[in-house]
Design an enzyme around this catalytic site. Structure first.
Site, PDB file in Angstrom:
ATOM      1  CG  ASP A  52      -4.546   2.761   5.598  1.00 32.59           C
ATOM      2  OD1 ASP A  52      -5.366   3.713   5.533  1.00 32.59           O
ATOM      3  OD2 ASP A  52      -3.893   2.377   4.615  1.00 32.59           O
ATOM      4  NE  ARG A  56      -4.973  -1.965   3.729  1.00 27.72           N
ATOM      5  CZ  ARG A  56      -5.842  -1.725   2.752  1.00 27.72           C
ATOM      6  NH1 ARG A  56      -6.828  -0.874   2.918  1.00 27.72           N
ATOM      7  NH2 ARG A  56      -5.720  -2.334   1.595  1.00 27.72           N
ATOM      8  CG  ASP A  91      -1.934  -1.034   1.251  1.00 32.93           C
ATOM      9  OD1 ASP A  91      -2.340  -1.465   0.154  1.00 32.93           O
ATOM     10  OD2 ASP A  91      -2.363  -1.447   2.344  1.00 32.93           O
ATOM     11  CE1 TYR A  95       3.586  -6.527   4.343  1.00 35.03           C
ATOM     12  CE2 TYR A  95       3.046  -8.816   4.807  1.00 35.03           C
ATOM     13  CZ  TYR A  95       3.152  -7.770   3.917  1.00 35.03           C
ATOM     14  OH  TYR A  95       2.831  -7.958   2.599  1.00 35.03           O
TER      15      TYR A  95
END
Length: 280
Positions: free
Chosen positions: A110, A203, A68, A96
């Site tokens: 987000d 997310r 993203d 991540y």
């Protein structure tokens, strides 16, 4: 005349590059934007002049999985024959580090989105959070976010959403979480380390954790620390290293990184007559 020869050699070197390497994607630009910048850099260094439509035919380059625009970290890039190997990257495992915020939900899940809900979170303890993580480890079902790069009738859901069109949620789909741990808890913020398979949305995980704790949560920050064998510390080239020489050097390392897995045999059957040579 000598100048022409030098230009020729830089261009020849550029077009002989083949394989996979990794770049650092900063927060802000899209993954496609980073790739475009990289391509412009390399073509300019090689002295190749093209218009935007042509540059895609001139230099074969692609990435192995979108980050993203608000996220940072490892972006795996395929160049030359390496573009054929990107599919295995998409399906492979990724790591991540995510920072979530309790008590707020946004439409994009987000920090870039509009706040859609606020709920108290002071009842949530570190223990509660750790316990909940077990529910999200292993083979789980996950509903992808509405604002995403997934497509409906050939258009990205995020594009349709921004136009104000009604978008139905995609059905939950199976995803894999190999490991999930809580690194830090300073309410309302919590930091997670996640290792997951392809098609997974961090997310959505953060949002689902919030719901599971009877509050809500949104992702504040996301960094991809590893994709396949490429790590942020060791392999991701920052923008100052986006040169033909640095990439050539990086591609040499990559042969050692990529195991000869059965997935490469699969590539052979898909493209008969081509061997799965990683770096040349």
């Amino acid at each position: 005349e000598a100048g022409g020869a030098v230009l020729g050699s830089a261009a020849d070197r550029l077009f002989s590059l083949s394989g996979l390497f990794a770049v650092y994607k900063p927060k802000g630009p899209t993954s496609a934007g980073v790739l475009g910048l990289l391509k412009d850099r390399l073509l300019a260094e090689a002295g190749v002049q093209t218009n935007e439509k042509k540059r895609n035919q001139v230099l074969k380059i692609g990435h192995g999985g979108t980050l993203d625009s608000a996220a940072a970290g490892v972006l795996v890039v395929g160049i030359g024959k390496g573009t054929k190997m990107l599919r295995t990257m998409l399906a492979g495992s990724k790591k991540y580090t995510a920072i979530g915020m309790l008590g707020k939900a946004t439409d994009t899940l987000d920090a870039t989105g509009k706040v859609t809900e606020e709920k108290p979170y002071d009842q949530v303890t570190k223990g509660d959070l750790e316990n909940v993580l077990q529910k999200f480890t292993g083979h789980i079902m996950q509903v992808p976010p509405l604002y995403s790069a997934l497509k409906k009738d050939g258009e990205r859901l995020s594009t349709l959403m921004k136009r104000g069109e009604a978008v139905e949620a995609k059905p939950a789909r199976p995803v894999t979480v190999y490991s999930l741990s809580l690194q830090q808890f300073q309410p309302p913020l919590f930091t997670l380390d996640v290792e997951c398979g392809g098609g997974f949305y961090v997310r959505s995980l953060v949002s689902d954790i919030g719901k599971e704790l009877s509050t809500c949560a949104t992702m504040q920050e996301l960094t991809r620390t590893k994709q396949g064998p490429f790590t942020l510390e060791e392999h991701a080239l920052h923008e100052d290293k986006w040169t033909i020489d640095e990439i050539a050097r990086s591609l040499e390392h990559c042969t050692a990184l990529l195991p000869r897995e059965p997935s490469h045999k699969k590539l052979k059957t898909e493209h008969p007559g081509e061997t799965a040579v990683i770096c040349e």
